[in-house]
Motif scaffolding. Sequence first.
Motif, mmCIF file in Angstrom:
data_model
loop_
_atom_site.group_PDB
_atom_site.id
_atom_site.type_symbol
_atom_site.label_atom_id
_atom_site.label_comp_id
_atom_site.label_asym_id
_atom_site.label_seq_id
_atom_site.Cartn_x
_atom_site.Cartn_y
_atom_site.Cartn_z
ATOM 1 N N ALA A 211 0.815 -1.208 0.000
ATOM 2 C CA ALA A 211 0.000 0.000 0.000
ATOM 3 C C ALA A 211 0.850 1.260 0.000
ATOM 4 C CB ALA A 211 -0.927 0.007 1.219
ATOM 5 N N GLN A 212 2.170 1.107 -0.086
ATOM 6 C CA GLN A 212 3.051 2.272 -0.067
ATOM 7 C C GLN A 212 2.917 3.054 -1.373
ATOM 8 O OE1 GLN A 212 4.786 3.135 2.614
ATOM 9 N NE2 GLN A 212 4.247 1.286 3.758
ATOM 10 N N GLY A 213 3.026 4.364 -1.280
ATOM 11 C CA GLY A 213 2.984 5.195 -2.481
ATOM 12 C C GLY A 213 1.593 5.744 -2.740
ATOM 13 N N ASN A 214 1.512 6.695 -3.646
ATOM 14 C CA ASN A 214 0.250 7.358 -3.983
ATOM 15 C C ASN A 214 -0.246 6.935 -5.352
ATOM 16 O OD1 ASN A 214 -0.110 8.895 -1.638
ATOM 17 N ND2 ASN A 214 1.440 10.348 -2.333
ATOM 18 N N SER A 215 -0.542 5.659 -5.495
ATOM 19 C CA SER A 215 -1.049 5.149 -6.763
ATOM 20 C C SER A 215 -2.501 4.715 -6.589
ATOM 21 C CB SER A 215 -0.208 3.948 -7.220
ATOM 22 O OG SER A 215 -0.791 3.330 -8.349
ATOM 23 N N ASN A 216 -3.345 5.071 -7.553
ATOM 24 C CA ASN A 216 -4.755 4.697 -7.470
ATOM 25 C C ASN A 216 -4.943 3.182 -7.478
ATOM 26 O OD1 ASN A 216 -5.803 7.313 -7.345
ATOM 27 N ND2 ASN A 216 -5.754 7.547 -9.561
ATOM 28 N N SER A 217 -3.960 2.461 -8.006
ATOM 29 C CA SER A 217 -4.055 0.999 -8.044
ATOM 30 C C SER A 217 -3.957 0.400 -6.645
ATOM 31 C CB SER A 217 -2.940 0.425 -8.931
ATOM 32 O OG SER A 217 -1.661 0.756 -8.405
ATOM 33 N N ASN A 218 -3.521 1.212 -5.662
ATOM 34 C CA ASN A 218 -3.384 0.726 -4.292
ATOM 35 C C ASN A 218 -4.677 0.836 -3.485
ATOM 36 O OD1 ASN A 218 -0.668 0.166 -4.682
ATOM 37 N ND2 ASN A 218 0.004 2.144 -3.905
ATOM 38 N N VAL A 219 -5.729 1.362 -4.074
ATOM 39 C CA VAL A 219 -6.975 1.553 -3.344
ATOM 40 C C VAL A 219 -7.509 0.225 -2.821
ATOM 41 C CG1 VAL A 219 -9.383 2.294 -3.509
ATOM 42 C CG2 VAL A 219 -7.589 3.648 -4.592
ATOM 43 N N ALA A 220 -7.458 -0.816 -3.648
ATOM 44 C CA ALA A 220 -7.948 -2.132 -3.229
ATOM 45 C C ALA A 220 -7.150 -2.663 -2.044
ATOM 46 C CB ALA A 220 -7.872 -3.118 -4.398
ATOM 47 N N VAL A 221 -5.840 -2.403 -2.041
ATOM 48 C CA VAL A 221 -4.987 -2.847 -0.934
ATOM 49 C C VAL A 221 -5.362 -2.107 0.344
ATOM 50 C CG1 VAL A 221 -2.615 -3.079 -0.106
ATOM 51 C CG2 VAL A 221 -3.116 -3.361 -2.535
ATOM 52 N N HIS A 222 -5.650 -0.813 0.226
ATOM 53 C CA HIS A 222 -6.076 -0.034 1.391
ATOM 54 C C HIS A 222 -7.379 -0.598 1.967
ATOM 55 C CE1 HIS A 222 -3.168 3.247 1.566
ATOM 56 N NE2 HIS A 222 -3.172 3.291 0.247
ATOM 57 N N TYR A 223 -8.280 -1.010 1.091
ATOM 58 C CA TYR A 223 -9.536 -1.609 1.552
ATOM 59 C C TYR A 223 -9.275 -2.913 2.297
ATOM 60 C CZ TYR A 223 -13.087 1.407 -0.585
ATOM 61 O OH TYR A 223 -13.916 2.462 -0.880
ATOM 62 N N LEU A 224 -8.455 -3.787 1.719
ATOM 63 C CA LEU A 224 -8.147 -5.063 2.364
ATOM 64 C C LEU A 224 -7.476 -4.850 3.708
ATOM 65 C CD1 LEU A 224 -6.856 -7.275 -0.610
ATOM 66 C CD2 LEU A 224 -8.904 -7.660 0.777
ATOM 67 N N PHE A 225 -6.486 -3.962 3.733
ATOM 68 C CA PHE A 225 -5.761 -3.684 4.965
ATOM 69 C C PHE A 225 -6.712 -3.151 6.036
ATOM 70 C CE2 PHE A 225 -3.432 -1.187 7.992
ATOM 71 C CZ PHE A 225 -2.218 -1.849 8.160
ATOM 72 N N THR A 226 -7.523 -2.175 5.660
ATOM 73 C CA THR A 226 -8.420 -1.541 6.617
ATOM 74 C C THR A 226 -9.452 -2.522 7.160
ATOM 75 O OG1 THR A 226 -8.153 0.601 5.512
ATOM 76 C CG2 THR A 226 -10.083 0.341 6.932
ATOM 77 N N ILE A 227 -10.041 -3.329 6.288
ATOM 78 C CA ILE A 227 -11.071 -4.279 6.718
ATOM 79 C C ILE A 227 -10.486 -5.347 7.627
ATOM 80 C CG2 ILE A 227 -12.651 -6.085 5.936
ATOM 81 C CD1 ILE A 227 -13.067 -4.393 3.385
ATOM 82 N N LEU A 228 -9.412 -5.992 7.195
ATOM 83 C CA LEU A 228 -8.856 -7.121 7.942
ATOM 84 C C LEU A 228 -8.217 -6.704 9.264
ATOM 85 C CD1 LEU A 228 -7.226 -9.166 5.038
ATOM 86 C CD2 LEU A 228 -9.329 -9.703 6.283
ATOM 87 N N ASN A 229 -7.549 -5.565 9.281
ATOM 88 C CA ASN A 229 -6.777 -5.200 10.471
ATOM 89 C C ASN A 229 -7.539 -4.323 11.463
ATOM 90 O OD1 ASN A 229 -4.484 -6.638 9.582
ATOM 91 N ND2 ASN A 229 -3.949 -4.969 8.220
ATOM 92 N N SER A 230 -8.514 -3.564 10.993
ATOM 93 C CA SER A 230 -9.302 -2.779 11.945
ATOM 94 C C SER A 230 -10.218 -3.675 12.772
ATOM 95 C CB SER A 230 -10.118 -1.705 11.223
ATOM 96 O OG SER A 230 -11.129 -2.284 10.425
#
Length: 309
Positions: free
Chosen positions: A271-290
Motif C-alpha cells: 500500500a506504499q505510495g500514492n497510486s490509485n491501483s493501491n486503493v484495493a490494498v487499502h480496503y483489504l488492509f483496513t477491513i482485515l486489520n481494523s
Amino acid sequence: VGTWDDTGCTRINFTCHSTHLTYFSILMTQDYNSTIPVGDLKTLTYITYIGCGLSAAFTAIVVLMYFLVRKVKPDHTTMIHTNLSASLFVLNMAFLMNGAISYFDKEGPCRGIAIAMHYGLLSCFSWMAVEAFHLYLLLVKVMFTQIKLYMKKLCLFGWGVPAVVVAAVAIADVKYYAQITLHIGSETEIIPFGYMCWIEDKIVFYTTVIGYFAVMFLFNTSILIVVCVKIIFMRISSRAYTVKKLLWKDIVTFFSLTILTGTTWGLAFFAQGNSNSNVAVHYLFTILNSIQGFLLFLWLCIMKVSAKK
C-alpha cells in the motif's frame, strides 16, 4: 459571457471542517498526501471507525472476562491471548480518540495520543510475535522444557520493548509527535481533508514502525509456514484424514493463525505510495486489520466451544 467553462475540471465536494477522514492503513503508509478518491476515503473512514469500535469493545470483553471469570490459574496460551487483546484495545482506543484530539489542535494532548498510538501499535506487533513463538513451542517443539519465568519474560518483551522504543523517540525529540494535516488532490491542487496526531519525521516512522514491523513480520511468517507444514504432515499421517471433511477446518485454522500472528498487516508493504491501483490494498488492509480484535474474540469463542465438545 457570464458562465463558467468547467471543461477539464474536476469537482471535489466535501467540507473540511465537518468531515474528518482518517483510514486505518495510514498507520503503516504515512500517506499524508493521498490520491485516493474522496468517495473511497469516506468509505475507508466508515470501515475504520466501525472496525476499530468493534475491536475495542470485544477486546475489552476478553480482558474483563480474564479477570472476572477465571476460577483457576489460567494457562500460558490464555494469558498470551489476553495480552494481545489488551494491546489491540490500546491501539484501537488511541486511534478512535486521535480524530477528536487532533481536531482541536492542542499540542500536549496531541503528542500524548500520538505516543499512546505508537506504543499500542508496537505492542501489538510484539504480542503477535509472542503468539507465533508460543505456537512454535506448542506444535513444533512439543516436548520443550518449561522456561523459567516464561510469562514474565514474554511480558517484558511484549510490553517492555515497545516502551523502550517509544521512550527513546520521545526523549530524542518529543516534536517527532505532532499534528499532521492530511491532504488530497493533484500536484496543482491540494486540499486538506483531515488531521491526525502521529509521527511527523519519515526517518523515525520508517525506522520505528515499518522497520520494527518488518522484523516481526519475517519472524511470524516463517513460524506460520513451519506450523502450517507441520499441521499438513499431521493430517496426512493420520488414518482418519479425509480431504473433504478436514479441508474446511484447515482453512479456518490457517485464517485463525494469520489473525494471531498478524501477517495480514503485511499488506502495508503493497500500500506504499500514492497510486490509485493501491486503493484495493487499502480496503483489504483496513477491513482485515481494523476488525482484528473482533476476529480474535470470535476465534477464542469458537475454541472455547470446541474444547467443551
